[in-house]
Enzyme design. Structure first.
Site, short mmCIF file in Angstrom:
data_model
loop_
_atom_site.label_atom_id
_atom_site.label_comp_id
_atom_site.label_asym_id
_atom_site.label_seq_id
_atom_site.Cartn_x
_atom_site.Cartn_y
_atom_site.Cartn_z
N GLU A 1 4.75 45.76 5.35
CA GLU A 1 3.79 44.67 5.14
C GLU A 1 2.41 45.23 4.81
O GLU A 1 1.75 44.81 3.85
CB GLU A 1 3.67 43.79 6.39
CG GLU A 1 4.88 42.94 6.69
CD GLU A 1 5.94 43.65 7.53
OE1 GLU A 1 5.91 44.90 7.61
OE2 GLU A 1 6.80 42.96 8.10
N LYS B 1 -0.77 52.78 12.24
CA LYS B 1 -0.49 54.02 12.99
C LYS B 1 0.40 54.94 12.17
O LYS B 1 0.12 56.11 11.99
CB LYS B 1 0.16 53.65 14.32
CG LYS B 1 0.49 54.83 15.19
CD LYS B 1 1.00 54.37 16.55
CE LYS B 1 1.56 55.55 17.33
NZ LYS B 1 2.08 55.17 18.64
C1 G6Q Z 1 3.03 47.61 18.70
C2 G6Q Z 1 4.13 47.71 17.76
C3 G6Q Z 1 3.88 47.05 16.42
C4 G6Q Z 1 3.03 47.90 15.46
C5 G6Q Z 1 3.17 47.32 14.06
C6 G6Q Z 1 2.31 48.05 13.06
O1 G6Q Z 1 3.03 48.08 19.80
O2 G6Q Z 1 4.52 49.00 17.64
O3 G6Q Z 1 3.30 45.79 16.54
O4 G6Q Z 1 1.71 47.89 15.89
O5 G6Q Z 1 4.52 47.35 13.67
O6 G6Q Z 1 2.64 49.39 13.00
P1 G6Q Z 1 1.73 50.41 12.24
O7 G6Q Z 1 0.40 50.45 12.91
O8 G6Q Z 1 2.45 51.72 12.28
O9 G6Q Z 1 1.57 49.88 10.82
#
Ligand code: G6Q
Length: 550
Positions: free
Chosen positions: A214, A208
């Site tokens: 990671e 997102k």
């Molecule tokens: C979910 C959280 C978390 C997120 C990850 C990956 O509700 O916010 O699990 O999905 O930290 O984030 P990105 O999609 O931004 O890489």
């Protein structure tokens, strides 16, 4: 208008006053007193039969729990969510995963923009891409068709895709290989790439924010892997696509924005499987089946939005969870799918429930004086029965369990399926009714073993039963849990859509990493335990520590 604190709400106090009477009663008595209980306390929605009769509630408790939902303004808050209001207060965002499955032609205006038409524009691009890949029209850098798809993401950008791929594998193209990489531990990436041919492999970088350490670390290593094999940076264009809300960072990474599938800040990570984050799922099962998955979710959205609370399955799931947590004091919930394809569902639900409702302050930031989200965990049945179910039956903690089963197997072989299903019903029965000492004695058990063989019972379960696992049923099941989480979060008055606790770990790791990777011994300013761990780690890394060296 602020809500009355939970423990002072009228319905909550009434439930509390009756607690001793109800909590002391056994499910054996509830069933003995009402032979119709098993057919009264059930609902069917979207072909999913939901049996909640084996919960430790009487009719008055149920009515008061539904009153509690009303008094907690579950209806008003639900309507605010569907209207695109910023109900994620700590992040000042709308929460609109329901828009992701709204049918074409409907509309939902947020800040003057019709988000449903935007959703369908992205779905259309995803469909074209999925079709091109599945038909071999999309070619890799050397002209070969893609046969391997590797999704790189973590948390909400991984658990949904991997769970859905496993769940819907029966419907997936078997000539395509799907792998999922999430952990920054290089082993995850290395093992996922093992045996893959670079010019037949597509990477979907799902993030997102496109700023997650990671995912970016794995994405860069994957790019190095590809370029080293194909000998040309230009290959990235045909072998990398992105799913993100951040076009600028995607471009910085070197992925053509033409090959980016967008979504929006009003989609939370753990609620994003039905957005472009589901691209790997769509490639696996095809756009038509993916639209069935979305239709299953949407049908439950409509049910949640319109059904009266007493027949509203997410509301019932939600309030029964509150009863078990806040009144019966159950700290964990088990989720046991009796369907091998759902083997990753417990992990997915763990994030959905625990990241959403694992909160200690209410919407105004006041520390709460009641329990909120329980620990969720689980394993596919019947495997769990041969390990931890012992504690469920005879341990000193009461663990409510969701048992999920299907009447038909997607892989019918001999008697397997009825043998599997018999275990669902038998477990729900044994957990509820247990075995009394008289029953144990009647079986001829020697007196010194009677106590060992007695099972107290009175352990609550929900049973979910559908005909067969399809994309549509999976969508419905997930949406039921999403909305149940919403109901609970509303009653607890927490922000189910933020995740500040996750952010902290990311920040702290970033401050320690330089001390681990620095070539010269750094000055350590952490607590004495952390300093000593870092020092020992560095010595081990240099191969200078002996077995007993401290
Ligand atoms: C979910 C959280 C978390 C997120 C990850 C990956 O509700 O916010 O699990 O999905 O930290 O984030 P990105 O999609 O931004 O890489």
């Amino acid at each position: 208008m602020t809500l009355t604190p939970l423990r002072q709400r009228r319905a909550y106090r009434a439930l509390d006053e009756r607690l001793e009477d109800v909590a002391d009663r056994h499910l054996r008595d509830f069933f003995a007193q009402d032979p119709s209980r098993g057919t009264r306390l059930r609902e069917v929605v979207e072909g999913i039969y939901f049996d909640y009769s084996k919960n430790r509630v009487d009719d008055t408790t149920l009515r008061l729990l539904l009153d509690l939902a009303t008094e907690s303004r579950v209806g008003e808050r639900r309507d605010a969510m569907f209207a695109g209001e910023h109900i994620n207060v700590s992040e000042d965002r709308a929460v609109l995963h329901v828009a992701l499955r709204s049918p074409r032609g409907t509309s939902l205006m947020v800040d003057g923009v019709d988000v449903v038409s935007e959703v369908h524009a992205v779905l259309e691009r995803m469909s074209h891409f999925a079709d091109a890949l599945r038909s071999g029209t999309w070619r890799g850098h050397t002209g070969k068709a893609i046969v391997n798809v590797v999704n790189i993401g973590i948390g909400g950008s991984d658990l949904g895709p991997v769970m859905a791929y496993e769940a819907l594998r029966h419907y997936a193209r078997r000539d395509l290989t799907f792998r999922f990489v999430s952990n920054v531990d290089a082993t995850d990436l290395v093992e996922a790439l093992d045996g893959l041919v670079a010019d037949e492999t597509l990477f979907i970088i799902s993030s997102k924010t496109f700023g997650t350490l990671e995912t970016l670390t794995n994405a860069h290593s994957a790019r190095d892997w590809l370029v080293a094999r194909l000998g040309d940076e230009a290959a990235v264009a045909r072998h990398f696509v992105a799913v993100s809300t951040n076009a600028a960072r995607v471009a910085d990474f070197g992925i053509d924005p033409q090959n980016m599938f967008g979504f929006w800040d009003w989609v939370g990570g753990r609620y994003s499987l039905d957005s472009a984050i589901g691209l790997s799922t769509m490639i696996a099962i095809g756009p038509e089946d993916f639209s069935q998955f979305l239709a299953g979710m949407h049908a439950i959205d409509e049910h949640f939005r319109t059904a009266p609370f007493e027949h509203n399955v997410p509301v019932l799931m939600g309030v029964l969870g509150v009863w078990n947590r806040n009144f019966l004091g159950c700290a964990t919930v088990g989720v046991m799918p009796y369907e091998q394809y759902l083997k990753r569902l417990p992990a997915y639900l763990q994030q959905l429930t625990m990241e959403s409702n694992g909160k200690h302050v209410d919407l105004d930031g006041n520390v709460v004086d009641y329990a909120t989200g329980p620990v969720y965990w689980g394993e596919p049945g019947t495997n769990g029965q041969h390990s931890f179910y012992q504690l469920l039956h005879q341990g000193t903690s009461v663990v409510p369990v969701d048992l999920i089963g299907f009447a038909r197997s997607l892989n019918p072989v001999g008697e397997h399926h009825d043998l599997l299903s018999a275990n669902i019903f038998a477990q729900a029965q044994a957990l509820a009714f247990g075995r009394t000492d008289d029953e144990v004695r009647a079986e001829g058990t020697p007196e010194h073993l009677v106590a060992h063989r007695v099972m107290a019972g009175n352990r609550p379960t929900n049973v979910f039963l559908a005909e067969v696992l399809t994309p549509r049923v999976l969508g419905s099941l997930l949406a039921l849990y999403e909305h149940a989480v919403f109901v609970q979060g509303t009653i607890w008055g927490v922000d189910s859509f933020d995740q500040w606790g996750v952010e902290l770990g990311k920040e702290m790791a970033a401050t320690i990493y330089p001390a681990l990777s620095s070539p010269s011994d750094p000055v350590l300013t952490h607590d004495s335990s952390t300093n000593a761990l870092i020092t020992h780690y560095r010595a081990l890394k240099r191969n200078e520590a002996t077995r007993d060296d401290v």
